[in-house]
Design a protein around this motif. Structure first.
Motif, PDB file in Angstrom:
ATOM      1  N   MET A   1       1.607 -17.147  16.175  1.00  0.00           N
ATOM      2  CA  MET A   1       2.960 -17.191  15.651  1.00  0.00           C
ATOM      3  C   MET A   1       3.229 -15.898  14.893  1.00  0.00           C
ATOM      4  N   LYS A   2       4.501 -15.461  14.975  1.00  0.00           N
ATOM      5  CA  LYS A   2       4.896 -14.279  14.216  1.00  0.00           C
ATOM      6  C   LYS A   2       5.528 -14.694  12.895  1.00  0.00           C
ATOM      7  N   PHE A   3       5.233 -13.883  11.870  1.00  0.00           N
ATOM      8  CA  PHE A   3       5.757 -14.110  10.530  1.00  0.00           C
ATOM      9  C   PHE A   3       6.304 -12.814   9.960  1.00  0.00           C
ATOM     10  N   MET A   4       7.392 -12.923   9.225  1.00  0.00           N
ATOM     11  CA  MET A   4       7.927 -11.802   8.464  1.00  0.00           C
ATOM     12  C   MET A   4       7.431 -11.965   7.041  1.00  0.00           C
ATOM     13  N   MET A   5       6.850 -10.914   6.525  1.00  0.00           N
ATOM     14  CA  MET A   5       6.391 -10.910   5.143  1.00  0.00           C
ATOM     15  C   MET A   5       7.259  -9.914   4.389  1.00  0.00           C
ATOM     16  N   LEU A   6       8.089 -10.405   3.488  1.00  0.00           N
ATOM     17  CA  LEU A   6       8.941  -9.546   2.676  1.00  0.00           C
ATOM     18  C   LEU A   6       8.211  -9.210   1.389  1.00  0.00           C
ATOM     19  N   VAL A   7       8.155  -7.927   1.087  1.00  0.00           N
ATOM     20  CA  VAL A   7       7.506  -7.443  -0.127  1.00  0.00           C
ATOM     21  C   VAL A   7       8.613  -7.176  -1.140  1.00  0.00           C
ATOM     22  N   ILE A   8       8.620  -7.935  -2.225  1.00  0.00           N
ATOM     23  CA  ILE A   8       9.725  -7.897  -3.180  1.00  0.00           C
ATOM     24  C   ILE A   8       9.245  -7.312  -4.505  1.00  0.00           C
ATOM     25  N   ALA A   9       9.930  -6.253  -4.935  1.00  0.00           N
ATOM     26  CA  ALA A   9       9.597  -5.589  -6.195  1.00  0.00           C
ATOM     27  C   ALA A   9      10.494  -6.118  -7.299  1.00  0.00           C
ATOM     28  N   ASP A  10       9.946  -6.192  -8.489  1.00  0.00           N
ATOM     29  CA  ASP A  10      10.719  -6.565  -9.669  1.00  0.00           C
ATOM     30  C   ASP A  10      10.268  -5.668 -10.812  1.00  0.00           C
ATOM     31  N   PRO A  11      11.031  -4.606 -11.098  1.00  0.00           N
ATOM     32  CA  PRO A  11      10.619  -3.667 -12.139  1.00  0.00           C
ATOM     33  C   PRO A  11      10.595  -4.269 -13.540  1.00  0.00           C
ATOM     34  N   THR A  12      11.143  -5.475 -13.703  1.00  0.00           N
ATOM     35  CA  THR A  12      11.111  -6.105 -15.026  1.00  0.00           C
ATOM     36  C   THR A  12       9.783  -6.819 -15.277  1.00  0.00           C
ATOM     37  N   LEU A  13       8.985  -7.016 -14.212  1.00  0.00           N
ATOM     38  CA  LEU A  13       7.687  -7.673 -14.375  1.00  0.00           C
ATOM     39  C   LEU A  13       6.632  -6.656 -14.786  1.00  0.00           C
ATOM     40  N   TYR A  14       5.733  -7.081 -15.625  1.00  0.00           N
ATOM     41  CA  TYR A  14       4.612  -6.227 -16.006  1.00  0.00           C
ATOM     42  C   TYR A  14       3.348  -7.065 -15.954  1.00  0.00           C
ATOM     43  N   SER A  15       2.329  -6.536 -15.323  1.00  0.00           N
ATOM     44  CA  SER A  15       1.057  -7.238 -15.242  1.00  0.00           C
ATOM     45  C   SER A  15      -0.068  -6.236 -15.411  1.00  0.00           C
ATOM     46  N   GLU A  16      -1.030  -6.592 -16.235  1.00  0.00           N
ATOM     47  CA  GLU A  16      -2.218  -5.754 -16.394  1.00  0.00           C
ATOM     48  C   GLU A  16      -3.312  -6.158 -15.414  1.00  0.00           C
ATOM     49  N   GLU A  17      -3.057  -7.205 -14.654  1.00  0.00           N
ATOM     50  CA  GLU A  17      -4.047  -7.683 -13.687  1.00  0.00           C
ATOM     51  C   GLU A  17      -4.294  -6.623 -12.618  1.00  0.00           C
ATOM     52  N   GLU A  18      -5.546  -6.421 -12.291  1.00  0.00           N
ATOM     53  CA  GLU A  18      -5.913  -5.484 -11.236  1.00  0.00           C
ATOM     54  C   GLU A  18      -5.591  -6.095  -9.870  1.00  0.00           C
ATOM     55  N   THR A  19      -5.127  -5.261  -8.950  1.00  0.00           N
ATOM     56  CA  THR A  19      -4.890  -5.735  -7.590  1.00  0.00           C
ATOM     57  C   THR A  19      -6.225  -5.787  -6.851  1.00  0.00           C
ATOM     58  N   PRO A  20      -6.368  -6.736  -5.907  1.00  0.00           N
ATOM     59  CA  PRO A  20      -7.654  -6.866  -5.217  1.00  0.00           C
ATOM     60  C   PRO A  20      -8.006  -5.627  -4.389  1.00  0.00           C
ATOM     61  N   ILE A  21      -6.997  -5.007  -3.781  1.00  0.00           N
ATOM     62  CA  ILE A  21      -7.173  -3.789  -2.992  1.00  0.00           C
ATOM     63  C   ILE A  21      -5.878  -2.982  -3.093  1.00  0.00           C
ATOM     64  N   THR A  22      -5.911  -1.725  -2.646  1.00  0.00           N
ATOM     65  CA  THR A  22      -4.702  -0.905  -2.639  1.00  0.00           C
ATOM     66  C   THR A  22      -3.856  -1.244  -1.415  1.00  0.00           C
ATOM     67  N   VAL A  23      -2.622  -0.794  -1.421  1.00  0.00           N
ATOM     68  CA  VAL A  23      -1.751  -1.015  -0.261  1.00  0.00           C
ATOM     69  C   VAL A  23      -2.353  -0.352   0.975  1.00  0.00           C
ATOM     70  N   ASP A  24      -2.855   0.868   0.835  1.00  0.00           N
ATOM     71  CA  ASP A  24      -3.462   1.548   1.986  1.00  0.00           C
ATOM     72  C   ASP A  24      -4.653   0.768   2.538  1.00  0.00           C
ATOM     73  N   GLU A  25      -5.474   0.215   1.659  1.00  0.00           N
ATOM     74  CA  GLU A  25      -6.613  -0.594   2.111  1.00  0.00           C
ATOM     75  C   GLU A  25      -6.141  -1.868   2.801  1.00  0.00           C
ATOM     76  N   TRP A  26      -5.081  -2.495   2.254  1.00  0.00           N
ATOM     77  CA  TRP A  26      -4.531  -3.709   2.856  1.00  0.00           C
ATOM     78  C   TRP A  26      -4.021  -3.406   4.266  1.00  0.00           C
ATOM     79  N   VAL A  27      -3.274  -2.305   4.407  1.00  0.00           N
ATOM     80  CA  VAL A  27      -2.742  -1.917   5.721  1.00  0.00           C
ATOM     81  C   VAL A  27      -3.884  -1.659   6.697  1.00  0.00           C
ATOM     82  N   GLN A  28      -4.888  -0.909   6.280  1.00  0.00           N
ATOM     83  CA  GLN A  28      -6.023  -0.625   7.171  1.00  0.00           C
ATOM     84  C   GLN A  28      -6.737  -1.901   7.598  1.00  0.00           C
ATOM     85  N   GLU A  29      -6.951  -2.805   6.640  1.00  0.00           N
ATOM     86  CA  GLU A  29      -7.648  -4.059   6.949  1.00  0.00           C
ATOM     87  C   GLU A  29      -6.901  -4.877   7.984  1.00  0.00           C
ATOM     88  N   TYR A  30      -5.599  -5.049   7.801  1.00  0.00           N
ATOM     89  CA  TYR A  30      -4.852  -5.939   8.684  1.00  0.00           C
ATOM     90  C   TYR A  30      -4.329  -5.259   9.940  1.00  0.00           C
TER      91      TYR A  30
END
Length: 111
Positions: free
Chosen positions: A1-30
């Motif tokens: 099945m095909k899925f659309m994944m929308l990536v939504i930014a919200d500049p009002t949000l702030y998080s100190e949590e580390e991301t599991p991987i970078t966007v470039d790593e995510w793109v390469q993986e998938y």
């Protein structure tokens, strides 16, 4: 099945949590696994045009349709066995930590 994944930014949000991987790593993986079929970043809402046709009259205005802090920053098209699999892919995207990811199944036209 095909899925659309929308990536939504919200500049009002702030998080100190580390991301599991970078966007470039995510793109390469998938990309490498064949799950990610396509995807791109999008220019900010200030570069958008909104088009409306009402009673035969076309109106083109600058910016997004809705006034909101959130905006669609990009998209990815995924090929997954199920919605649950697509959600699992989305959870690894860095913007799931610093924004919002929306996943929707394609709804093909019939006939």
């Amino acid at each position: 099945m095909k899925f659309m994944m929308l990536v939504i930014a919200d500049p009002t949000l702030y998080s100190e949590e580390e991301t599991p991987i970078t966007v470039d790593e995510w793109v390469q993986e998938y990309d490498g696994s064949g799950v990610r079929l396509d995807g791109e970043r999008l220019r900010p809402p200030s570069a958008a045009k909104t088009v409306r046709r009402r009673n035969g009259k076309v109106t083109v205005t600058d910016g997004p349709f809705a006034e909101t802090h959130e905006w669609i920053a990009g998209f990815d098209i995924l090929e997954c066995e199920s919605l649950e699999d697509a959600v699992a892919v989305a959870t690894r995207h860095p913007m799931a930590t610093h924004g919002t990811i929306e996943v929707r199944a394609f709804w093909p036209f019939e006939g």
